[in-house]
Design a protein around this motif. Structure first.
Motif, PDB file in Angstrom:
ATOM      1  N   ILE A  30     -10.279   2.159   2.500  1.00  0.00           N
ATOM      2  CA  ILE A  30     -10.086   1.425   1.244  1.00  0.00           C
ATOM      3  C   ILE A  30     -11.278   1.662   0.320  1.00  0.00           C
ATOM      4  O   ILE A  30     -11.116   1.860  -0.881  1.00  0.00           O
ATOM      5  CB  ILE A  30      -9.876  -0.077   1.517  1.00  0.00           C
ATOM      6  N   GLN A  59     -11.169   3.221  -3.391  1.00  0.00           N
ATOM      7  CA  GLN A  59     -11.758   2.520  -4.531  1.00  0.00           C
ATOM      8  C   GLN A  59     -12.796   3.386  -5.224  1.00  0.00           C
ATOM      9  O   GLN A  59     -12.866   3.410  -6.458  1.00  0.00           O
ATOM     10  CB  GLN A  59     -12.391   1.202  -4.077  1.00  0.00           C
ATOM     11  N   VAL A  62      -5.480   4.812   4.683  1.00  0.00           N
ATOM     12  CA  VAL A  62      -5.451   3.350   4.767  1.00  0.00           C
ATOM     13  C   VAL A  62      -4.224   2.923   5.565  1.00  0.00           C
ATOM     14  O   VAL A  62      -4.312   2.091   6.474  1.00  0.00           O
ATOM     15  CB  VAL A  62      -5.428   2.709   3.353  1.00  0.00           C
ATOM     16  N   ILE A  77       0.842  -1.204   0.000  1.00  0.00           N
ATOM     17  CA  ILE A  77       0.000   0.000   0.000  1.00  0.00           C
ATOM     18  C   ILE A  77       0.872   1.248   0.000  1.00  0.00           C
ATOM     19  O   ILE A  77       0.574   2.229  -0.688  1.00  0.00           O
ATOM     20  CB  ILE A  77      -0.967  -0.017   1.197  1.00  0.00           C
TER      21      ILE A  77
END
Length: 101
Positions: free
Chosen positions: A89, A93, A41, A26
């Motif tokens: 997350i 997205q 995140v 990440i």
């Protein structure tokens, strides 16, 4: 996938290696795409990594070697951190979907 699995079970210290690998990926994505909100995140996963339960905590609990309140506190912290990570997350997205549609 790892976060979904950990969301349904408590993380123990043995899980930290897999979590560290995920976090590394990440962070790489964060460097490649600095305009995506991947930092949130990373922050939530870092918080999660700081709250592992002791390995074999169930056996230790039945042997009264672990204080129940401590385990409950760690479990609550894990739940909050994993919920935050999953929400972050989802936000990333959504941003990717918005940019690619």
């Amino acid at each position: 996938v790892i976060l979904d699995k950990l969301a349904s079970t408590a993380a123990v210290k043995a899980d930290l290696t897999r979590l560290g690998e995920l976090l590394s990926r990440i962070k790489q994505a964060e460097r490649r795409f600095p305009d995506l909100p991947l930092g949130t995140v990373v922050a939530h996963i870092d918080a999660y990594r700081k709250t592992p339960l002791p390995d074999e905590y169930q056996r230790k609990l039945t042997g009264k070697k672990v204080v129940l309140d401590d385990l409950l506190d760690l479990s609550r912290q894990q739940g909050a951190a994993i919920s935050g990570a999953l929400a972050a997350i989802g936000a990333v997205q959504n941003e990717i979907d918005r940019r690619t549609s």
